[in-house]
Design a protein around this motif. Structure first.
Motif, short mmCIF file in Angstrom:
data_model
loop_
_atom_site.label_atom_id
_atom_site.label_comp_id
_atom_site.label_asym_id
_atom_site.label_seq_id
_atom_site.Cartn_x
_atom_site.Cartn_y
_atom_site.Cartn_z
N UNK C 45 1.22 -5.55 5.30
CA UNK C 45 -0.06 -6.13 4.29
C UNK C 45 -1.09 -6.43 5.52
N UNK C 46 -0.71 -7.33 6.68
CA UNK C 46 -1.32 -7.76 7.68
C UNK C 46 -1.77 -6.74 8.52
N UNK C 47 -2.22 -5.64 8.22
CA UNK C 47 -2.57 -4.60 9.28
C UNK C 47 -4.14 -4.26 9.16
N UNK C 48 -4.64 -3.83 10.28
CA UNK C 48 -6.00 -3.36 10.33
C UNK C 48 -6.49 -2.83 9.02
N UNK C 49 -5.68 -1.48 8.88
CA UNK C 49 -6.06 -0.75 8.04
C UNK C 49 -6.15 -1.23 6.53
N UNK C 53 -9.18 -1.85 3.96
CA UNK C 53 -8.91 -1.41 2.60
C UNK C 53 -9.50 -2.58 1.78
N UNK C 54 -8.58 -3.86 1.84
CA UNK C 54 -8.89 -4.99 0.87
C UNK C 54 -10.40 -5.34 0.98
N UNK C 177 -14.85 -0.30 11.09
CA UNK C 177 -14.87 -0.92 9.58
C UNK C 177 -15.73 -0.12 8.82
N UNK C 178 -15.44 -0.34 7.53
CA UNK C 178 -16.10 0.47 6.30
C UNK C 178 -17.53 -0.10 6.21
#
Lengths: 335, 502, 339
Positions: C45-49, C53-54, C177-178
């Motif tokens: 959950x607490x990953x950069x990816x 996404x979130x 970052x998106x």
């Protein structure tokens, strides 16, 4: 001081009688029918016209109690979700082997409970507007429907059940008969009883109503519960016509229903409007849809027409009111 | 000529159906406090709105420093140094005090137009400190008391460097101590050379403060006097246009057995230890300053609010009243303080207003009988002498006094033993006041017990059989008819409860 | 008097502030607690990816809530945004599919202009026509939805019809970052400056807090109403382009009912339907909280069909808890009052 006579008889004002929103709707209704019959030779067929009502009357059942809600100055956004939840529960129970009659009864009970829950929350937490509460419950109710049925469908109802939505008695759809009965009942309730009078009082001035001994909370709970019950009725007819049910049934119905009530001349500010207008609006939109369908106008255009009708109708009534105001100004004043 | 900072000549303003101002003149000197008085509906508020540019007059001229001006918007008036503090606080409850002070003339950085919060906060704080206010300029406006909000309004006027400040009934919602504070501030403003127009119902405000006084009556200008050269009678005569003899008619009512007894009633945060009785044919008056808890006591008796201790006895039997419906069925009627918000459905016909609290009387199993309703409403309207030509007129078409009569008619709809009248003549003009007193006396002679709340001293002294004075939620004194004096009541109304216990 | 000057009483700060703070802290705590719980169940959950996404998935919702907040602050509501989003998304998608060399920024501009115009119509109806916001936006919602179908002729614009450059808007990354997240952050910053440091921004709050006195203070109320619905339209238009780029498809029924999610994010973020109050930080957190629920549930093996119900329960309980706390505060204030 001057002893003026007070009269106790209402003077009949022809102007006031014709200055009602309902006439506007009647006019629109007539125009629609004339245009429709010109456009399509198949339109003016009484039998056909009557039996077509069954295609649009499903949501009309909720229009009736929604009129009460909007008269109170409240709103109920959760109706579509309530319809979906009660329909899904009925379908699942039937598929689990519960007799259809019992499942249908449970459908009504569930929807009534949903409405009661809304009413309870709205009266218990008066600081919160009915928009917020019914918005949240609408997400919850439909959410439960999704939990129950996921992306499946339930159906295969017995044939007597589909008679509910498709059946006719003497050429008149069962649905139209049922709607007529409910419409008369709700109209009497609103316009001829103390209950209706109190609803108008609350919508106009809730504080003064409370000070006058009206049990505002009780009336609100009753009305929201009525909405729930009528959602169940809609759910029965809708499910019967569709033959199966899914969690996403009746999506967006809440806004259609509110739109019909508002088009019927009921003010969302509360306290003003009559149920006759809302009922007329149901048929205006219904026949509009039917007529346009006959001449192969894409149903999308209908969305635009309904939206534009709603906005211009309210705009016109605003302008009309302004005209009325200006007229009462003595003529020697320049504005 | 240039003696006057503001001069108005022949101002006329019409609204649909009424002339609000008719050829009105007015002159304001530099550095004076000028009282503007008149009955309700005399046109004072409209007049203020014309000075501040909210309304445009149909005729007349306005001169500022001898220059003719013609304001097109409130902002223009503001730019000319005119500020108004309105009767109902016009604040923004969700915004900070600083913002309330600077709205409309915010300090902005040149070029970027960025709001300079630091500067505004410190300027606002300086203004508040100057006025002796004990709150922070960053506090949210909605959390302040009415008096504190009033101070913010004054600070706002000062922040615009106003030369003319108009105060429209500023003391209406203030306690006596807060009023004193306001007087002090007002006088200070005058010393600094500001001209002030002061509108008030309380004649004492005027005597305490004003240099000159102007009277309006029925939308017309009556006259202007130096306060030192005019008598009270002259002013009242000017306001009312006739002498009022017999304001409080003599009453010979028989005081009968006990109707209501309240014992040690308590509501957390509002009042404590309230006990009194009301008998048949008796008028008991609860008086005291605004906010002393008088209306709250009445609302508990009527079941609008819950109480947390004590007992209520009706004709000797203890009753538990938890909603107005119950109270009404037990024979208690309540005339609320705010008739427009709490008493009437303004858009509705008089008939429907009268029948609202007793609909079941005109119904058979829930079915309304509109003929019976109209018939009975007509009788009641005639009984209290509502001045209108048809009971199907909307309540909003009536004057304040007649609206009040409609509410009384509404109470008479039910079989009552006890009438609670909360400020029955508030904001009602003098003529209608006398009529309402007549009705109240009539009620007592029919054997009703009356519990009245009133802040008006002449009314309290003239009407009551028993006077109960409240201060900050407690009873500080009780007087029988004839025992009370104005001074004694005032003293009790301002007494802290510590003293009351002694 | 001298004594009074010496004893400086503690200044009354007001209870409004502390309540707002409670609300924000509460929401932050909820976000942290949920994150920790999910993290314990699933370390992915607490990953950069995943966080990227979130945030990407929350970006559009939060952009729309910025506009919706302004609308609700003026005591209004805008139900038309889902349709405006679909309409502008559809028009920009048709533009790029007909014209693959169109610069993505031009596409965004087209969408924003369409949105602005649509919002301006709603704004005009409300400010000049005097319609209630719920009615005006309900009516126009139908009109815009119908227009979307008409313009597209009922067909979809699918991924293969869109040039890569267009899809890049929502898939490209800057510093990992998106881009959507960047756009959202830029909008928060502009909005924050706008509502806190400009006159017009503050006037929006003034009008919502007390429309009557706003008029007396010389604020042009109808200009403010027009403005907020136009801004809402512009943001919906922009969001439409981003949506179509992200999902690589434009359909007639895009974002049907999405207005409810946006309103829910605002309500969760503490924007009062009674008008006058609402903060950018609040709605950003509200949107993220909704985003977390959507993102986290699959990670801890909760059926996605539970999402909606859980969201609803969280929204309902948050507003109820807030009411209950406020009541408690009021009651304590009463108890403390000396009688």
């Amino acid at each position: 001081m001057d002893e003026r006579k007070i009269t106790g008889h209402r003077e009949f004002s022809l102007k006031r009688f014709f200055f009602q929103w309902e006439w506007m709707l009647v006019l629109i209704f007539i125009i629609i029918n004339i245009i429709n019959s010109f456009l399509s030779p198949y339109y003016l067929n009484l039998r056909q016209l009557i039996s077509t009502t069954a295609t649009f009357l499903d949501k009309a059942f909720v229009v009736l109690p929604m009129t009460f809600v909007i008269l109170l100055g409240d709103i109920d956004i959760s109706v579509a979700s309530t319809i979906a939840l009660s329909s899904v529960i009925m379908g699942v129970l039937y598929n689990l082997g519960v007799p259809m009659a019992a499942a249908a009864l449970i459908c009504l009970v569930v929807s009534t409970l949903c409405g009661f829950f809304n009413g309870y929350l709205i009266t218990r937490f008066k600081e919160l507007s009915s928009v917020i509460i019914t918005l949240s419950t609408s997400i919850i109710y439909r959410g439960i429907a999704y939990i129950i049925l996921e992306d499946q469908a339930a159906g295969n109802f017995p044939s007597w059940f589909s008679f509910l939505g498709w059946g006719e008695l003497g050429g008149i759809p069962l649905m139209l008969i049922a709607f007529a009965v409910f419409a008369v009942a709700f109209a009497i309730l609103l316009h001829k009883t103390t209950f209706g009078r109190r609803v108008y009082a609350i919508g106009n001035n809730a504080t003064a109503s409370r000070f006058s001994g009206i049990q505002v909370d009780k009336i609100k709970i009753i009305i929201f519960t009525m909405v729930g019950f009528m959602c169940g009725v809609t759910s029965l007819f809708l499910t019967s016509r569709m033959g199966s049910t899914r969690p996403n049934v009746a999506l967006g119905y809440e806004l259609d229903i509110i739109a019909m009530v508002v088009l019927g001349g009921v003010s969302t500010a509360g306290g003003k409007g009559r149920i006759g207008g809302a009922i007329l609006a149901v048929f205006v939109i219904g026949f509009l849809r039917y007529g346009l369908g006959l001449i192969n106008v894409p149903s999308q255009l209908l969305l635009i027409i309904i939206g534009a009708l709603l906005v211009t109708a309210v705009l016109i009534s605003k302008i009309r009111m302004n005209v009325k105001k200006v007229r009462t100004v003595p003529s020697d004043i320049k504005q | 000529m240039s003696d006057y900072i503001l001069e108005m000549r022949g101002i006329t303003k019409q609204f649909p159906g009424v002339t609000a101002l008719d050829q009105v003149d007015f002159q304001l000197k530099r550095g004076e406090i000028h009282a503007l008085i008149g009955e309700n509906g005399a046109g004072k508020s409209t007049f203020i709105k014309i000075i501040t540019g909210v309304h445009k007059p149909e005729a007349g001229e306005m001169y500022l420093d001898g220059q003719k001006v013609d304001f097109k918007s409130p902002r223009e008036a503001q730019e000319h140094g005119i500020a108004a503090i309105y009767q109902h606080s016009t604040c923004y409850p969700d915004l900070s005090v600083t913002e309330n002070i600077f709205i409309g003339h915010e300090k902005i950085q040149k070029g970027t137009k960025r709001l300079l919060w630091k500067e505004m906060h410190s300027k606002a704080q300086a203004l508040l400190d100057e006025l002796g206010a004990g709150f922070d300029s960053r506090a949210q406006m909605g959390t302040l008391s009415v008096a504190q909000q009033q101070i913010v309004e004054i600070a706002k006027a000062l922040s615009t460097n106003a030369r003319i400040i108009i105060m429209d009934e500023p003391t209406a919602a203030l306690t006596r101590r807060e009023s004193e504070e306001l007087y002090r501030i007002t006088e200070k403003l005058r010393e600094n050379g500001t001209s002030i127009i002061f509108i008030s119902h309380r004649l004492e405000d005027m005597y305490r403060l004003a240099d000159r006084v102007t009277v309006f009556r029925d939308a017309k200008y009556i006259g202007t006097w130096n306060l030192s050269e005019v008598t009270n009678e002259q002013l009242i005569m000017a306001m009312v246009g006739r002498k009022i003899t017999q304001m409080f008619p003599q009453r010979k009512s028989q005081i009968g057995e006990e109707v209501l007894a309240v014992e040690n009633l308590r509501r957390i945060g509002y009042f404590e230890d309230i006990s009194f009785t009301v008998h048949k044919g008796e008028i008991v008056t609860l008086t005291g300053l605004v906010g002393a808890g008088r209306s709250e006591v009445c609302q508990c008796i009527f079941g609008l609010e819950e109480y947390h201790g004590g007992r209520i006895l009706l004709e000797g039997k203890e009753v538990k009243i938890d909603n107005p419906l119950k109270a009404m069925s037990l024979g208690i009627g309540y005339l609320p303080e705010d008739r427009q918000k709490q008493g009437l459905v303004l858009d509705w016909e008089i008939v429907k207003n009268i029948s609202l609290s007793a609909l079941d009387r005109y119904a058979n199993k829930g079915w309304l009988n509109e003929e019976l309703e109209a018939e009975s409403a007509l009788q009641l309207a005639q009984k209290v002498n509502v001045k209108t030509n048809s009971i199907f007129n909307p309540a909003s078409s009536l004057s304040g006094g007649n609206q009040q009569k409609v509410i009384i008619a509404k109470l008479l709809n039910a079989d009552l033993k006890l009438m609670i009248l909360d400020e029955p003549t508030k904001g009602v003009d003098v003529g209608a006041k006398a009529a309402i007193y007549e009705i109240i006396n009539d009620l007592t002679s029919q054997g009703y017990g009356v519990l009245m709340v009133s802040s008006e001293m002449p009314e309290v002294l003239g009407m009551s059989d028993k006077i109960i004075v409240m201060c900050e939620g407690r009873i500080t004194a009780a007087f029988n008819k004839g025992e009370a004096t104005q001074e004694a009541i005032l003293e009790a109304a301002m007494k802290k409860h510590a003293a009351a216990g002694a | 008097m001298i004594e009074l000057d010496k004893i400086k009483p503690k200044k009354w700060q007001g209870k409004g502030e502390s309540l707002t703070r409670f609300r924000e802290l509460g929401m932050l705590a909820t976000i942290v607690v949920i994150s920790l719980l999910v993290q314990m169940r699933n370390p992915n959950y607490l990953t950069f990816e995943n966080i990227n996404d979130l945030l990407t998935n929350t970006a559009i919702l939060s952009i729309l809530s910025v506009g919706m907040m302004l609308v609700i602050v003026t005591r209004g509501i805008d139900l038309s945004i889902g349709s405006v989003l679909a309409l502008s998304g559809m028009i920009s998608a048709l533009a790029v599919s007909a014209n693959p060399n169109l610069h993505p920024l031009t596409a965004m501009l087209i969408g924003t202009v369409v949105g602005t115009a649509s919002g301006a119509v709603v704004g005009l109806l409300i400010s000049k026509g005097g319609l209630l916001p719920i009615i005006a936006s309900l009516g126009m919602m139908n009109v815009y939805r119908g227009l979307t179908y008409m313009i597209s002729g009922g067909r979809w614009v699918s991924a293969y019809q869109m040039p890569e450059s267009f899809k890049y808007i929502a898939t490209g990354r800057i510093f990992g970052i998106n881009i959507l997240v960047f756009i959202a952050v830029i909008i928060y910053i502009i909005a924050f400056y706008f509502v806190n440091y400009t006159r017009t921004g503050r006037q929006i709050y003034a009008v919502g807090s007390n429309p009557e006195s706003a008029k007396i203070s010389g604020i042009n109320n109808s200009r403010i109403y027009f403005l907020v619905y136009t801004i809402m339209g512009a943001l919906s238009g922009l969001a439409g382009v981003l949506w179509v780029s992200k999902f690589a498809s434009a359909q007639g029924d895009t974002a049907t009912g999405y207005e409810m999610s946006v309103i829910a994010a605002c309500v969760l973020g503490g924007v009062s339907m009674a008008g006058g109050s609402g903060k950018i930080s609040g709605i950003v957190m509200g949107s993220i909280l909704l985003g977390i629920i959507n993102n986290a549930l699959p990670l801890i093996n909760v059926s996605p069909f539970w999402q909606q119900a859980i969201q609803g329960v969280i929204i309902l309980s948050s507003v109820i808890i807030n009411t209950v706390v406020k009541r408690r505060v009021d009651k304590n204030n009463l108890m403390r009052r000396k009688i």
